[in-house]
Scaffold this motif. Structure first.
Motif, PDB file in Angstrom:
ATOM      1  N   TYR A  64       0.825  -1.209   0.000  1.00 28.59           N
ATOM      2  CA  TYR A  64       0.000   0.000   0.000  1.00 28.59           C
ATOM      3  C   TYR A  64       0.861   1.261   0.000  1.00 28.59           C
ATOM      4  N   GLU A  65       1.814   1.305   0.915  1.00 29.51           N
ATOM      5  CA  GLU A  65       2.709   2.464   0.986  1.00 29.51           C
ATOM      6  C   GLU A  65       3.540   2.597  -0.280  1.00 29.51           C
ATOM      7  N   GLY A  66       4.038   1.469  -0.780  1.00 29.21           N
ATOM      8  CA  GLY A  66       4.897   1.522  -1.951  1.00 29.21           C
ATOM      9  C   GLY A  66       4.168   2.057  -3.169  1.00 29.21           C
ATOM     10  N   VAL A  67       2.977   1.508  -3.423  1.00 34.33           N
ATOM     11  CA  VAL A  67       2.206   1.978  -4.572  1.00 34.33           C
ATOM     12  C   VAL A  67       1.870   3.456  -4.406  1.00 34.33           C
ATOM     13  N   ALA A  68       1.472   3.828  -3.204  1.00 37.60           N
ATOM     14  CA  ALA A  68       1.119   5.226  -2.958  1.00 37.60           C
ATOM     15  C   ALA A  68       2.321   6.144  -3.183  1.00 37.60           C
ATOM     16  N   HIS A  69       3.466   5.765  -2.621  1.00 41.40           N
ATOM     17  CA  HIS A  69       4.672   6.556  -2.825  1.00 41.40           C
ATOM     18  C   HIS A  69       4.967   6.743  -4.301  1.00 41.40           C
ATOM     19  N   LEU A  70       4.917   5.645  -5.038  1.00 42.35           N
ATOM     20  CA  LEU A  70       5.280   5.720  -6.445  1.00 42.35           C
ATOM     21  C   LEU A  70       4.311   6.615  -7.206  1.00 42.35           C
ATOM     22  N   LEU A  71       3.015   6.460  -6.937  1.00 45.37           N
ATOM     23  CA  LEU A  71       2.050   7.303  -7.638  1.00 45.37           C
ATOM     24  C   LEU A  71       2.232   8.765  -7.251  1.00 45.37           C
ATOM     25  N   LEU A  72       2.535   9.012  -5.984  1.00 38.79           N
ATOM     26  CA  LEU A  72       2.777  10.397  -5.570  1.00 38.79           C
ATOM     27  C   LEU A  72       4.010  10.961  -6.271  1.00 38.79           C
ATOM     28  N   GLU A  73       5.024  10.137  -6.411  1.00 33.80           N
ATOM     29  CA  GLU A  73       6.228  10.609  -7.110  1.00 33.80           C
ATOM     30  C   GLU A  73       5.909  10.970  -8.556  1.00 33.80           C
ATOM     31  N   ILE A  74       5.203  10.091  -9.213  1.00 32.16           N
ATOM     32  CA  ILE A  74       4.910  10.333 -10.628  1.00 32.16           C
ATOM     33  C   ILE A  74       3.968  11.523 -10.775  1.00 32.16           C
ATOM     34  N   TYR A  75       3.032  11.637  -9.853  1.00 35.03           N
ATOM     35  CA  TYR A  75       2.157  12.812  -9.862  1.00 35.03           C
ATOM     36  C   TYR A  75       2.972  14.085  -9.718  1.00 35.03           C
ATOM     37  N   THR A  76       3.890  14.077  -8.742  1.00 39.18           N
ATOM     38  CA  THR A  76       4.714  15.266  -8.507  1.00 39.18           C
ATOM     39  C   THR A  76       5.536  15.630  -9.729  1.00 39.18           C
ATOM     40  N   ARG A  77       6.125  14.602 -10.343  1.00 45.02           N
ATOM     41  CA  ARG A  77       6.963  14.885 -11.510  1.00 45.02           C
ATOM     42  C   ARG A  77       6.142  15.465 -12.647  1.00 45.02           C
ATOM     43  N   HIS A  78       4.911  14.984 -12.793  1.00 42.58           N
ATOM     44  CA  HIS A  78       4.042  15.587 -13.810  1.00 42.58           C
ATOM     45  C   HIS A  78       3.669  17.015 -13.441  1.00 42.58           C
ATOM     46  N   ALA A  79       3.295  17.188 -12.175  1.00 42.34           N
ATOM     47  CA  ALA A  79       2.825  18.508 -11.748  1.00 42.34           C
ATOM     48  C   ALA A  79       3.907  19.567 -11.921  1.00 42.34           C
ATOM     49  N   GLU A  80       5.149  19.176 -11.661  1.00 41.30           N
ATOM     50  CA  GLU A  80       6.247  20.148 -11.752  1.00 41.30           C
ATOM     51  C   GLU A  80       6.353  20.782 -13.133  1.00 41.30           C
ATOM     52  N   ILE A  81       5.982  20.052 -14.154  1.00 41.97           N
ATOM     53  CA  ILE A  81       6.080  20.624 -15.493  1.00 41.97           C
ATOM     54  C   ILE A  81       4.691  20.899 -16.070  1.00 41.97           C
ATOM     55  N   GLY A  82       3.731  21.064 -15.178  1.00 43.43           N
ATOM     56  CA  GLY A  82       2.412  21.512 -15.617  1.00 43.43           C
ATOM     57  C   GLY A  82       1.582  20.464 -16.323  1.00 43.43           C
ATOM     58  N   LEU A  83       1.827  19.203 -16.014  1.00 41.18           N
ATOM     59  CA  LEU A  83       1.085  18.147 -16.695  1.00 41.18           C
ATOM     60  C   LEU A  83       0.121  17.438 -15.756  1.00 41.18           C
ATOM     61  N   ALA A  84      -0.273  18.105 -14.683  1.00 41.84           N
ATOM     62  CA  ALA A  84      -1.236  17.486 -13.773  1.00 41.84           C
ATOM     63  C   ALA A  84      -2.416  18.434 -13.591  1.00 41.84           C
ATOM     64  N   GLU A  85      -3.371  18.293 -14.449  1.00 35.84           N
ATOM     65  CA  GLU A  85      -4.581  19.099 -14.372  1.00 35.84           C
ATOM     66  C   GLU A  85      -5.473  18.497 -13.297  1.00 35.84           C
ATOM     67  N   ASP A  86      -5.674  19.244 -12.221  1.00 41.37           N
ATOM     68  CA  ASP A  86      -6.661  18.788 -11.254  1.00 41.37           C
ATOM     69  C   ASP A  86      -6.242  17.452 -10.635  1.00 41.37           C
ATOM     70  N   SER A  87      -4.957  17.369 -10.268  1.00 44.60           N
ATOM     71  CA  SER A  87      -4.398  16.180  -9.634  1.00 44.60           C
ATOM     72  C   SER A  87      -4.520  14.930 -10.504  1.00 44.60           C
ATOM     73  N   ARG A  88      -4.661  15.164 -11.787  1.00 45.47           N
ATOM     74  CA  ARG A  88      -4.816  14.031 -12.707  1.00 45.47           C
ATOM     75  C   ARG A  88      -3.659  14.030 -13.689  1.00 45.47           C
ATOM     76  N   PHE A  89      -3.096  12.862 -13.916  1.00 49.36           N
ATOM     77  CA  PHE A  89      -1.896  12.788 -14.751  1.00 49.36           C
ATOM     78  C   PHE A  89      -1.939  11.532 -15.609  1.00 49.36           C
ATOM     79  N   SER A  90      -1.187  11.608 -16.699  1.00 50.15           N
ATOM     80  CA  SER A  90      -1.141  10.504 -17.649  1.00 50.15           C
ATOM     81  C   SER A  90      -0.423   9.302 -17.063  1.00 50.15           C
ATOM     82  N   PHE A  91      -0.926   8.133 -17.352  1.00 45.16           N
ATOM     83  CA  PHE A  91      -0.269   6.905 -16.916  1.00 45.16           C
ATOM     84  C   PHE A  91      -0.491   5.837 -17.973  1.00 45.16           C
TER      85      PHE A  91
END
Lengths: 240, 240
Positions: B153-180
């Motif tokens: 649970y923690e691992g999956v959550a961490h990884l998704l949070l990381e990928i979310y953050t990396r998307h958000a940093e370059i403006g690719l997370a509209e409304d906490s939603r990102f490509s996967f």
DNA sequence: CGCGGAGTTGAGATTGTTCAAGGATTGTGG
DNA sequence: CCACAATCCTTGAACAATCTCAACTCCGCG
């Protein structure tokens, strides 16, 4: 262990291990060997639990005695160990690679280190240190593999084979036997296993005739067999 | 997603993401931004499964579209993924750090890349690339932690949070939603979990209201809560 | 002589895997 | 437009791996 092999009058035996470690990573000129042997800096003494590298330190150091590790603390008193630091190892940051404290370097036993930053001016030494840096990076990937893709038996075996190999490379494995001055709990912190399960796995390795152990040492009497059994490939095979 | 935000006449929109990624790693001069936008090299197209980096390639490249990963193959058709490579990311070797193929870089989807080695002459770009290299190194330690010290649970959550953050940093997370754009089996190869268990864990995250998913995307509606729940700390806290 | 640390062992709970099957979606050819 | 295959997602049930808790041993040391 070392004092017996004295061919030339070696004044500072404690620099013999870093010398061997560097020598087996790349060729050193006679000048460079002498420069290593003549290192005049004071040795730094760390008690178990102390940091081997001060937080802001971006220099290079040799581990002379004792074991350390790279790790990150977790909540509570748990932590994840990323790699073990062995006598003879080079630790710290290469000039070009300012990778600052992404992890902490901590002594696992009483340990002594010495500043080796000055040696970077020798091209052969710099090349050897770079090669060692790459080896360490590769071992980090090995560690990722152990944690992610191996079961307990394979993981423990891989790790012991790695440590055995690193000792053997610098002449510290007499008869497949090498020093292991840290407890099973440390193995667990490295492998992501509980101390109890590490113990059961070591017991199983012993029962299979792959491992002998005593206070402060391990021995892998059939290292070749074990390596084949768990798919341990010494250094490369990732070239390509 | 991007074509709407056109303030100046941008000829090559596909270089916008690497530009943003570099810009958020370090300041770039106007000249440097222009140099990035004017990159004239041919784009390289990789099909899913192709290598993003040729075995001997020691240059630098931008990922323009699609996902890739760093990984090592295992026996059989298994493998361990070390990191995901996202659009905008820099891949390859910095000049000072000749860490050759310790892992393979492979496309996970249809992907395009472009050679960016020429840009290393710009000091601001070089500094930004170095900073990105250090971030990647830090994420490797995060990955070690996920594999060694976290449950599913923690691992999956961490990884998704990381990928979310990396998307958000370059403006690719509209409304906490990102490509996967990769499947759950890929998540499993990254996290050392079976596809089935990844699925159950995602289901659990959804049931907890932490995750929404659709074909090709994820969303973390309560990312803050989740980060607190699983102890996810954005970038630093390891400084010291 | 007793104490503390490290190694060892057992039993039960928890977590994660495997095998197997069934649904949903999509692209493709008839 | 429909049948079909392919791929991915989802779920169930049995099984295996690993963890936790708790005790007990062994040994070195004061």
């Amino acid at each position: 262990l070392l004092s017996t092999s004295s061919s030339s009058p070696v004044r500072k035996g404690y620099l013999e291990l870093p010398l061997r470690r560097l020598a087996c990573a790349g060729p050193l000129s006679a000048d460079e060997e002498a420069a290593i042997r003549d290192l005049a800096h004071p040795r730094r003494i760390s008690a178990r639990g102390d940091r081997l590298l001060a937080p802001g330190d971006d220099g290079l150091h040799f581990v002379l005695e004792g074991w350390g590790c790279q790790m990150r603390p977790l909540d509570g008193n748990r932590r994840q160990i990323f790699s073990f630091l062995l006598p003879g190892d080079v630790i710290g940051c290469l000039p070009g690679d300012p990778a600052p404290s992404l992890s902490q370097s901590v002594a696992l036993t009483h340990a002594t280190t010495i500043d080796a930053s000055a040696l970077i001016v020798y091209p052969g030494i710099k090349a050897a240190m770079t090669a060692l840096h790459i080896s360490a990076q590769s071992r980090l990937f090995d560690q990722l593999l152990r944690l992610g893709a191996h079961g307990a038996y394979e993981g423990v075996a891989h790790l012991l084979l790695e440590i055995y190999t690193r000792h053997a490379e610098i002449g510290l494995a007499e008869d497949s036997r090498f020093s292991f001055p840290v407890g099973q709990e440390r193995l667990g912190e490295m492998l992501g296993l509980s101390e109890v399960h590490v113990n059961r796995t070591l017991t199983r390795l012993r029962a299979d005739g792959h491992l002998a152990a005593g206070p402060g040492w391990f021995s892998l009497p059939r290292a070749e067999d074990l390596a084949a059994r768990v798919g341990f490939t010494p250094s490369p095979a990732w070239m390509a």
